[in-house]
Design a protein around this motif. Structure first.
Motif, short mmCIF file in Angstrom:
data_model
loop_
_atom_site.label_atom_id
_atom_site.label_comp_id
_atom_site.label_asym_id
_atom_site.label_seq_id
_atom_site.Cartn_x
_atom_site.Cartn_y
_atom_site.Cartn_z
N ALA A 39 0.96 -1.18 0.11
CA ALA A 39 -0.12 -0.02 0.03
C ALA A 39 0.88 1.34 0.08
N ILE A 51 -6.69 -0.42 5.04
CA ILE A 51 -5.80 -1.26 4.50
C ILE A 51 -5.53 -2.52 5.30
N TYR A 71 4.63 -0.61 3.00
CA TYR A 71 4.29 0.91 2.56
C TYR A 71 5.31 1.23 1.70
N LEU A 110 -1.48 -2.24 -4.35
CA LEU A 110 -2.71 -1.87 -4.03
C LEU A 110 -2.84 -0.15 -4.48
N ALA A 234 -7.43 4.36 -2.03
CA ALA A 234 -7.43 3.21 -1.25
C ALA A 234 -8.07 3.58 0.24
#
Length: 294
Positions: A39, A51, A71, A110, A234
């Motif tokens: 993500a 998330i 991340y 993502l 997202a």
């Protein structure tokens, strides 16, 4: 002669006993698959559960498969680390897997479009594939808007998840990030697919096209009096809370109010919406199923 024969027999026996050890040292590891969810990340506590919800969906779909979250944004990782929360980068997450016996990885993107963040993931995956005593294969799954069929699918999912309080004649505006990367064209393509479902559904971006000015002009031209603002991120993080819904005069909500259009903001991201999340999970399945092993 007898002594020489005994020496040959002893040497043969030693080689036979040593053979399994040598073979075991050089034998190829049994394939073991894992998933890393990549993500962009967020520093907004209220946004993080979206998330976590996506990671939970992945774990439920692949029981027994190691699932790690990373991340991609270094700035976000650094800020979280100062607050005592450490989230690995994609490289750190991948580097830790060989010691767990993992050989092949599906790196789940993502991201919304195949822009800079996505291509950084592809380069990282290539760097970690086929490393000596490391991972054999790292494959990146497609972002949300990638294949031709993704656009009508995502458009339908977004419209179905529209606020229940929306009345006829009210518009919906989906707010994405935007980029100077050529992948920005995914947003106008999504706009086309949205209009095939709902003529009062629009796309705009913080840093690309369509711009905030574009969507304000479109809404005024149609005589729209009220619109719902929904993140096309997202998570409903900093951009959603400030650029989209903020009280500053250059936010989209303020721009619409100045144009005489009532703006109602919805602070939940696309990872919160089951039908949208299902598209990401379809992409992951395609990538995961193509990996070696079981």
């Amino acid at each position: 002669m007898f002594r020489f024969s005994r020496m040959l027999l002893s040497l043969s026996l030693c080689l036979c006993l040593a053979a399994p050890a040598v073979a075991g040292h050089d034998a190829k590891k049994e394939p073991k698959r894992a998933i890393v969810v990549a993500a962009f990340g967020t520093t907004v506590p209220e946004a993080a559960p979206a998330i976590e919800k996506m990671v939970a969906r992945v774990k439920a779909a692949y029981p027994g498969v190691p699932v790690t979250l990373c991340y991609t944004a270094a700035m976000i990782r650094a800020k979280l680390a100062k607050d005592g929360k450490r989230v690995p980068s994609p490289a750190e997450a991948l580097a830790a897997l060989p010691d767990q016996g993992v050989t092949d990885v599906a790196l789940m993107s993502l991201q919304t479009i195949p822009g800079h963040e996505f291509h950084d993931l592809v380069r990282t995956a290539a760097a970690f594939s086929r490393m000596p005593k490391g991972l054999s294969q790292v494959s990146v799954s497609a972002p949300l808007l990638f294949e031709k069929d993704d656009f009508p699918k995502v458009a339908k999912a977004l419209i179905e998840a529209a606020p229940k309080d929306r009345k006829p004649g009210e518009a919906i505006v989906f707010v994405g990030h935007g980029t100077e990367h050529s992948a920005n064209m995914a947003y106008p393509a999504l706009q086309y697919s949205l209009w095939r479902v709902d003529q009062n559904a629009f796309v705009t971006t913080v840093e690309g096209i369509p711009s905030f000015d574009d969507v304000v002009a479109d809404l005024k031209a149609k005589g729209i009096k009220k619109t719902w603002l929904i993140p096309l991120f997202a998570v409903a993080g900093d951009h959603a809370r400030n650029d989209m819904a903020g009280k500053e005069k250059d936010s989209l909500a303020s721009s619409l109010t100045a144009a005489g259009i009532e703006a109602k903001s919805v602070l939940s991201g696309t990872a919160d919406r089951e039908a949208v999340a299902a598209v990401w999970l379809e992409h992951l399945k395609t990538t995961f199923d193509a990996l070696p092993g079981k």
